[in-house]
Design a protein around this motif. Structure first.
Motif, short mmCIF file in Angstrom:
data_model
loop_
_atom_site.label_atom_id
_atom_site.label_comp_id
_atom_site.label_asym_id
_atom_site.label_seq_id
_atom_site.Cartn_x
_atom_site.Cartn_y
_atom_site.Cartn_z
N VAL A 84 0.85 -1.20 0.00
CA VAL A 84 0.00 0.00 0.00
C VAL A 84 0.88 1.24 0.00
O VAL A 84 1.88 1.30 0.73
N ILE A 85 0.50 2.23 -0.79
CA ILE A 85 1.15 3.53 -0.76
C ILE A 85 0.17 4.54 -0.18
O ILE A 85 -0.98 4.63 -0.62
N VAL A 86 0.62 5.27 0.83
CA VAL A 86 -0.18 6.35 1.41
C VAL A 86 0.22 7.65 0.73
O VAL A 86 1.37 8.09 0.87
N GLU A 87 -0.69 8.24 -0.01
CA GLU A 87 -0.43 9.50 -0.71
C GLU A 87 -0.76 10.64 0.23
O GLU A 87 -1.91 10.85 0.60
N ALA A 88 0.27 11.39 0.63
CA ALA A 88 0.10 12.51 1.56
C ALA A 88 0.82 13.74 1.03
O ALA A 88 1.40 14.51 1.78
N GLU A 97 -1.70 11.94 -10.55
CA GLU A 97 -0.84 11.04 -11.33
C GLU A 97 -0.10 10.06 -10.44
O GLU A 97 0.15 8.92 -10.84
N TYR A 98 0.26 10.48 -9.25
CA TYR A 98 0.89 9.55 -8.30
C TYR A 98 -0.07 8.42 -7.94
O TYR A 98 0.31 7.24 -7.91
N VAL A 99 -1.31 8.77 -7.64
CA VAL A 99 -2.29 7.75 -7.27
C VAL A 99 -2.54 6.82 -8.46
O VAL A 99 -2.57 5.59 -8.30
N ALA A 123 -13.08 8.14 -11.36
CA ALA A 123 -12.18 7.53 -12.35
C ALA A 123 -11.12 6.68 -11.67
O ALA A 123 -10.80 5.57 -12.14
N LEU A 124 -10.57 7.17 -10.57
CA LEU A 124 -9.51 6.43 -9.88
C LEU A 124 -10.08 5.20 -9.18
O LEU A 124 -9.43 4.15 -9.12
#
Length: 359
Positions: A84-88, A97-99, A123-124
């Motif tokens: 899992v990547i936590v986008e903060a 774009e990162y997500v 969309a994501l």
């Protein structure tokens, strides 16, 4: 309305879920402290941190965090063996774009970014479903107040008709300080900055931009509507004066920034706005002080449901993010259904320029 999360029925065993953090600011650093501290979560293992100033920030961290794998390249994080990547990171771009890149690389994502979900959430979520991964975003709205899960899961059997909420902890800290001390807004902003509740430029908070993005997310979950932040009528709280609080006090109330959404399904009409609002002194909104958030959700069957919780600061947001991480760790193969959304035929805002009133 979003359906409850569907479990796969063939979840993996109890292996620890490996986590990478993207963005080591207020939220990312609070999350890292929680995941590496003495009361860390047994099912979660923080292994990687990605930040454009990785070298400088790593040098200032205590040993458990400094010993993790650090990088300033997002591609390194994508190549790592994290689940899992936590986008903060914050902001709409390049966070979207990162997500998207994380999902395409086979990672599930937890985000605290309301702009990502408000602008590109459907969309994501569709991409996550196609990839067999999860995108969770409790931390994007309400801080530690679990309103996303409440609307999406706990109230999935309700027909939500109205949402009234304090969704911006920074503005609530400013207005409640003015309420208590009858000080100027500049003094209240300086106090909020000193306490870590506000950025140096709090205009997006005071002007209602932040709360409008969060309200769009709640309209998606609660009403099944596709609404863009630009369609939400916003009025600034930056021009509120101490005298306004004196007048509100004489009426037995005070002023808070409220986000309001009410949907008439028969007419396909949404009334939505964010504005400084007169609230009664005995209301849950008047009792919300400092960075606290509060919400009253009204449904056709269960009536009014109230919740409160800390809405600003890294620790409160980390609580929500960890909840999402634990949910993924429990069932990494779960499917999050894509919301089926419609667009309201009509969107209305406030009818005049006077101070709004909570009813």
């Amino acid at each position: 309305m979003l359906n409850s999360f569907q479990t796969s029925g063939n979840s993996p065993g109890p292996e620890r879920c490996r986590v990478g953090i993207l963005g080591f600011g207020t939220v990312g650093s609070a999350l890292a402290r929680r995941l590496t501290g003495p009361r860390s979560i047994p099912s979660l293992e923080l292994s990687h941190i990605c930040d454009r100033r990785a070298r400088d920030k790593r040098a200032r961290q205590p040993q458990p965090i400094a010993e993790l794998a650090w990088t300033d390249r997002f591609d390194d994080l994508l190549a790592a063996d994290v689940d899992v990547i936590v986008e903060a990171v914050g902001g709409a771009e390049p966070a979207v774009e990162y997500v998207r890149g994380a999902l395409l690389a086979g990672k599930s994502v937890v985000t605290s970014n309301k702009l990502v979900i408000a602008h590109q959430g459907p969309a994501l979520l569709g991409l996550a479903e196609r990839q067999g991964r999860q995108l969770r975003y409790e931390a994007a709205v309400g801080g530690a107040m679990p309103i996303v899960r409440a609307l999406g899961d706990g109230l999935a059997g309700e027909q939500v008709t109205r949402i009234d909420a304090i969704l911006n902890g920074t503005t609530n800290a400013v207005l409640s300080r003015m309420d208590a001390d009858l000080c100027s807004i500049d003094e209240a902003v300086a106090d909020a900055c000193a306490r870590g509740y506000a950025e140096a430029d709090p205009s997006a908070d005071l002007d209602g931009v932040d709360a409008a993005a969060k309200l769009c997310i709640l309209c998606m979950i609660g009403f099944g509507l596709r609404v863009q932040p630009a369609q939400i009528d916003t009025r600034t709280s930056a021009r509120i004066l101490p005298e306004d609080f004196r007048k509100a006090g004489l009426r037995g109330g005070t002023i808070r920034q409220l986000a309001h959404a009410e949907y008439d399904r028969d007419r396909s009409t949404l009334v939505a706005w964010v504005a400084p609002t007169f609230v009664r002194g005995d209301s849950v909104f008047a009792r919300a002080t400092g960075p606290e958030n509060a919400a009253v959700i009204t449904g056709a069957f269960a009536g009014r449901i109230t919740m409160t919780g800390a809405g600003a600061g890294g620790d409160a947001t980390a609580v929500a993010a960890i909840g999402d991480l634990i949910a993924i760790a429990r069932d990494r193969a779960a499917i999050v259904p894509v919301p089926v959304l419609t667009e309201p035929e009509t969107i209305k805002g406030l009818t005049d320029l006077k101070l709004a009133e909570a009813v």
